[in-house]
Design a protein around this motif. Structure first.
Motif, PDB file in Angstrom:
ATOM      1  N   SER A  63       0.839  -1.195   0.000  1.00 30.70           N
ATOM      2  CA  SER A  63       0.000   0.000   0.000  1.00 30.70           C
ATOM      3  C   SER A  63       0.876   1.247   0.000  1.00 30.70           C
ATOM      4  O   SER A  63       2.017   1.217   0.470  1.00 30.70           O
ATOM      5  CB  SER A  63      -0.920   0.013   1.226  1.00 30.70           C
ATOM      6  OG  SER A  63      -0.174   0.210   2.406  1.00 30.70           O
ATOM      7  N   MET A  64       0.323   2.329  -0.540  1.00 28.65           N
ATOM      8  CA  MET A  64       0.973   3.632  -0.538  1.00 28.65           C
ATOM      9  C   MET A  64      -0.037   4.650  -0.049  1.00 28.65           C
ATOM     10  O   MET A  64      -1.196   4.631  -0.470  1.00 28.65           O
ATOM     11  CB  MET A  64       1.474   3.983  -1.932  1.00 28.65           C
ATOM     12  CG  MET A  64       2.607   3.097  -2.403  1.00 28.65           C
ATOM     13  SD  MET A  64       2.917   3.238  -4.159  1.00 28.65           S
ATOM     14  CE  MET A  64       1.510   2.345  -4.829  1.00 28.65           C
ATOM     15  N   ASP A  65       0.390   5.542   0.846  1.00 29.72           N
ATOM     16  CA  ASP A  65      -0.528   6.468   1.493  1.00 29.72           C
ATOM     17  C   ASP A  65      -0.076   7.912   1.309  1.00 29.72           C
ATOM     18  O   ASP A  65       1.109   8.220   1.477  1.00 29.72           O
ATOM     19  CB  ASP A  65      -0.619   6.159   2.987  1.00 29.72           C
ATOM     20  CG  ASP A  65      -1.158   4.768   3.256  1.00 29.72           C
ATOM     21  OD1 ASP A  65      -2.369   4.631   3.371  1.00 29.72           O
ATOM     22  OD2 ASP A  65      -0.348   3.825   3.346  1.00 29.72           O
ATOM     23  N   ILE A  66      -1.060   8.767   1.008  1.00 28.83           N
ATOM     24  CA  ILE A  66      -0.821  10.195   0.870  1.00 28.83           C
ATOM     25  C   ILE A  66      -1.707  10.920   1.875  1.00 28.83           C
ATOM     26  O   ILE A  66      -2.896  10.609   2.009  1.00 28.83           O
ATOM     27  CB  ILE A  66      -1.174  10.698  -0.544  1.00 28.83           C
ATOM     28  CG1 ILE A  66      -0.490   9.841  -1.608  1.00 28.83           C
ATOM     29  CG2 ILE A  66      -0.821  12.173  -0.705  1.00 28.83           C
ATOM     30  CD1 ILE A  66       1.006   9.852  -1.533  1.00 28.83           C
ATOM     31  N   HIS A  67      -1.130  11.915   2.582  1.00 32.15           N
ATOM     32  CA  HIS A  67      -1.893  12.701   3.554  1.00 32.15           C
ATOM     33  C   HIS A  67      -1.607  14.185   3.326  1.00 32.15           C
ATOM     34  O   HIS A  67      -0.441  14.597   3.316  1.00 32.15           O
ATOM     35  CB  HIS A  67      -1.514  12.311   4.989  1.00 32.15           C
ATOM     36  CG  HIS A  67      -1.640  10.852   5.265  1.00 32.15           C
ATOM     37  ND1 HIS A  67      -2.823  10.264   5.633  1.00 32.15           N
ATOM     38  CD2 HIS A  67      -0.725   9.852   5.197  1.00 32.15           C
ATOM     39  CE1 HIS A  67      -2.635   8.961   5.779  1.00 32.15           C
ATOM     40  NE2 HIS A  67      -1.371   8.684   5.526  1.00 32.15           N
ATOM     41  N   ILE A  68      -2.670  14.970   3.141  1.00 30.30           N
ATOM     42  CA  ILE A  68      -2.563  16.423   3.025  1.00 30.30           C
ATOM     43  C   ILE A  68      -3.483  17.022   4.077  1.00 30.30           C
ATOM     44  O   ILE A  68      -4.682  16.735   4.084  1.00 30.30           O
ATOM     45  CB  ILE A  68      -2.971  16.917   1.617  1.00 30.30           C
ATOM     46  CG1 ILE A  68      -2.017  16.347   0.556  1.00 30.30           C
ATOM     47  CG2 ILE A  68      -2.993  18.439   1.561  1.00 30.30           C
ATOM     48  CD1 ILE A  68      -2.442  16.643  -0.869  1.00 30.30           C
ATOM     49  N   ARG A  69      -2.933  17.845   4.960  1.00 28.23           N
ATOM     50  CA  ARG A  69      -3.726  18.408   6.048  1.00 28.23           C
ATOM     51  C   ARG A  69      -3.546  19.927   6.080  1.00 28.23           C
ATOM     52  O   ARG A  69      -2.421  20.422   6.108  1.00 28.23           O
ATOM     53  CB  ARG A  69      -3.292  17.799   7.388  1.00 28.23           C
ATOM     54  CG  ARG A  69      -4.103  18.274   8.586  1.00 28.23           C
ATOM     55  CD  ARG A  69      -3.747  17.463   9.814  1.00 28.23           C
ATOM     56  NE  ARG A  69      -4.037  16.041   9.589  1.00 28.23           N
ATOM     57  CZ  ARG A  69      -3.652  15.068  10.416  1.00 28.23           C
ATOM     58  NH1 ARG A  69      -2.961  15.366  11.504  1.00 28.23           N
ATOM     59  NH2 ARG A  69      -3.951  13.808  10.162  1.00 28.23           N
ATOM     60  N   ARG A  70      -4.670  20.644   6.053  1.00 29.94           N
ATOM     61  CA  ARG A  70      -4.606  22.106   6.076  1.00 29.94           C
ATOM     62  C   ARG A  70      -4.296  22.612   7.480  1.00 29.94           C
ATOM     63  O   ARG A  70      -4.888  22.160   8.460  1.00 29.94           O
ATOM     64  CB  ARG A  70      -5.928  22.710   5.591  1.00 29.94           C
ATOM     65  CG  ARG A  70      -5.908  24.234   5.521  1.00 29.94           C
ATOM     66  CD  ARG A  70      -7.094  24.755   4.750  1.00 29.94           C
ATOM     67  NE  ARG A  70      -8.351  24.429   5.412  1.00 29.94           N
ATOM     68  CZ  ARG A  70      -8.897  25.160   6.392  1.00 29.94           C
ATOM     69  NH1 ARG A  70      -8.294  26.228   6.841  1.00 29.94           N
ATOM     70  NH2 ARG A  70     -10.058  24.802   6.918  1.00 29.94           N
TER      71      ARG A  70
END
Length: 584
Positions: free
Chosen positions: A102-109
């Motif tokens: 699995s590959m995970d991307i996280h973008i948090r403002r």
């Protein structure tokens, strides 16, 4: 009195029914599911299920995309969380699942900035507080959630053309790209969905530097109904049910050789692969193929499939295997280092040399892209390797995926990045390096446990020290249109070989080829794959024929002895005793 009681009972029952009905109505509108079929080149390609949740203070979209025709990733999961007040994106998550990894991307403002984290392939990338427009939308042209997000932000009272700041994340280990998306309401028209004619609002969506995408939404609910992207020739179509789609893996067979499923061990990990052996009488020369970056199986996007086929037809045995933790190979792809991969490759060479029909004095190794580093590391220290081929280079940018769709677009777009995006890439590299300086194997980022050891060891790589130790024949192949590994890298490779005293090397260029040495194929039957160009295999075969040559037997010339001298010695010595040491 009885009538009053009866009326009261009826009233209470009706109230309960209305309350339950209202509860289900509200609950239905708190959670709604939408189904979409994706078509590419007019053929069923993938399916998407979207769930929309309404809470007191936010709107949450979740999607699950099944992509059987993609090269490796089977499932893509995405989530966008948006504040109801102001419709500002709180966070965006993306997970790719396939081939056992699995590959995970996280973008948090965070105020007027974002934190970015990418985790996968035992690697990671992190950026702390990248500056962004506070009112951005998330946009990925192949993600249906993006269009929900866009339409939510559109001001229908104002109408016309509206421009929206957007974050576009395409490549796993690179930060999102900042740009503007233009959304234009064109008209209201009738469209066909299955057997139905539906009234819809027609929009034009214009990403930067790309052709417009056509979007039709429900005039009342604003739900996306139909999306057409002419440049990629794909369509999202709303439907009441999902297509059943099956894609075959690309394989090749030929009567001149036999494919055999094999397995070998490195300590407690079992690695699986394929050995392609010519049907002619052995022993045969052989080659081990080493994959590039990411969760790659033995086929390497079809590149190794074609290579094994053509080399085996020519009489060369070929061993290729699934990277540890991928497909049929054991191990954990989320926790490994370069040293582990190099050990795996050495075990593959050892296994190959033990086969009765293999000439252990004529074994070569080939490394593709980042695999060139691993292949040369093995070739420099393993006396069982007689020749080494470097396909593309020995180091590269961390490619986004083995998802060929992403990698192919990466190869074409890398030269178009603007100065601002390059600054974000630089900051991401610095923030990532700062975390690695702590010397730990694990850390916590954005509440996620992240493996650091491989990235830390990657920084300590000394590839050119390895190249200086290569004393066997070396062939370097490069596509002139490669934007992943620059030409300067090949120049340094050549100079380093010379510094190490190795003059037995060759470099060949292919003017029309890029980093993948072939053509991307989408035939509607197989998963997307690369059809390897014949010129590449022709060059490899021609070179191996010269370098993997069976050494001729050593002929001992007869020594002529002058018997006159011996007679003279005999006359002068009463009891001649000639020992074995003296004769030698």
């Amino acid at each position: 009195m009885r009538k009053i009681y009866l009326a009261l009972i009826i009233f209470i029952c009706l109230s309960i029914i209305l309350f339950v009905a209202a509860f289900f109505y509200i609950d239905t509108h708190r959670h709604t599911t939408f189904l979409y079929n994706i078509y590419k080149n007019g053929r069923p390609f993938a399916t998407v299920e979207v769930d929309k949740y309404n809470t007191e203070d936010s709107i949450v979209y979740r999607s699950t995309t099944s992509t059987p025709f993609y090269s490796t990733s089977d499932i893509h999961k995405r989530k966008i969380s948006v504040e109801k007040k102001g419709l500002k994106v709180r966070d965006y998550n993306k997970k790719h699942l396939g081939e056992g990894v699995s590959m995970d991307i996280h973008i948090r403002r965070v105020d007027s900035s974002i934190n970015f984290l990418a985790v996968g392939h035992s690697n990671f990338a992190y950026a702390n507080r990248l500056r962004v427009n506070n009112d951005f939308v998330i946009f990925e042209k192949d993600a249906i959630l993006s269009y929900f997000n866009l339409v939510d932000k559109y001001d229908f009272k104002k109408g016309g053309v509206q421009s929206m700041p957007a974050l576009m994340h395409t490549y796993t280990f690179l930060p999102p790209y900042k740009s503007d998306i233009r959304l234009k309401l064109i008209n209201e028209e009738l469209i066909t969905l299955g057997n139905k004619r539906v009234k819809a609002l027609h929009f034009s969506v214009k990403p930067p530097n790309e052709k417009e995408i056509k979007l039709w939404i429900n005039r009342w609910t604003h739900m996306p109904l139909l999306i057409k992207a002419p440049q990629e020739d794909f369509e999202f179509v709303w439907s009441e049910s999902l297509n059943e789609i099956y894609a075959q893996r690309y394989t090749v067979e030929n009567e001149l050789y036999a494919d055999r499923e094999i397995a070998f061990k490195n300590k407690d990990i079992v690695l699986s692969g394929t050995l392609s052996t010519p049907k002619t009488e052995g022993p045969h020369p052989a080659i081990v193929l080493v994959w590039g970056p990411g969760p790659v199986d033995r086929n390497a996007l079809g590149i190794f499939t074609d290579m094994a086929d053509r080399l085996a037809q020519h009489g060369i045995s070929v061993l290729r295997f699934d990277k540890r933790g991928v497909s049929k190979s054991g191990g954990n792809f989320a926790r490994f280092t370069d040293a582990d991969l190099i050990d795996d490759i050495n075990k593959a060479v050892e296994f190959l040399a033990q086969q009765d029909d293999i000439d252990k004095k004529r074994i070569a190794i080939l490394g593709y892209s980042e695999g060139g580093y691993h292949a040369t590391a093995v070739a420099a220290d393993n006396p069982g390797i007689s020749a080494c081929i470097i396909l593309a280079g020995i180091e590269s940018l961390h490619l986004p995926d083995t998802d060929l769709e992403m990698m192919w677009s990466f190869d074409k777009s890398a030269l178009k990045w603007d100065v601002e995006y390059l600054k974000d890439i630089t900051k991401t590299a610095r923030d990532t390096s700062a975390i690695l300086k702590g010397g730990k194997d694990w850390t916590i980022l954005l509440q996620k446990r992240v493996y650091l050891k491989k990235c830390r060891m990657d920084i300590e790589r000394k590839p050119f020290d390895i190249i200086r130790r290569l004393k066997i024949p070396v062939l370097i192949l490069r596509g002139k249109k490669d934007t992943v590994i620059p030409q300067e890298h090949i120049n340094v490779l050549e100079e380093t070989l010379k510094q190490g005293g190795n003059e037995d090397y060759g470099i060949k260029y292919f003017n029309k080829l890029n980093h993948f040495f072939g053509k991307k194929m989408e035939d509607g039957i197989h998963r997307t794959y690369i059809s390897l160009d014949n010129e590449v295999t022709d060059a490899i075969i021609e070179w191996l024929d010269k370098k993997l040559v069976t050494p001729p037997p050593i002929e001992i010339e007869p020594i002529e002895i002058d018997t006159t001298e011996i007679d003279t010695i005999e006359e002068n010595v009463k009891d001649p005793i000639i020992t074995e040491k003296e004769v030698l």
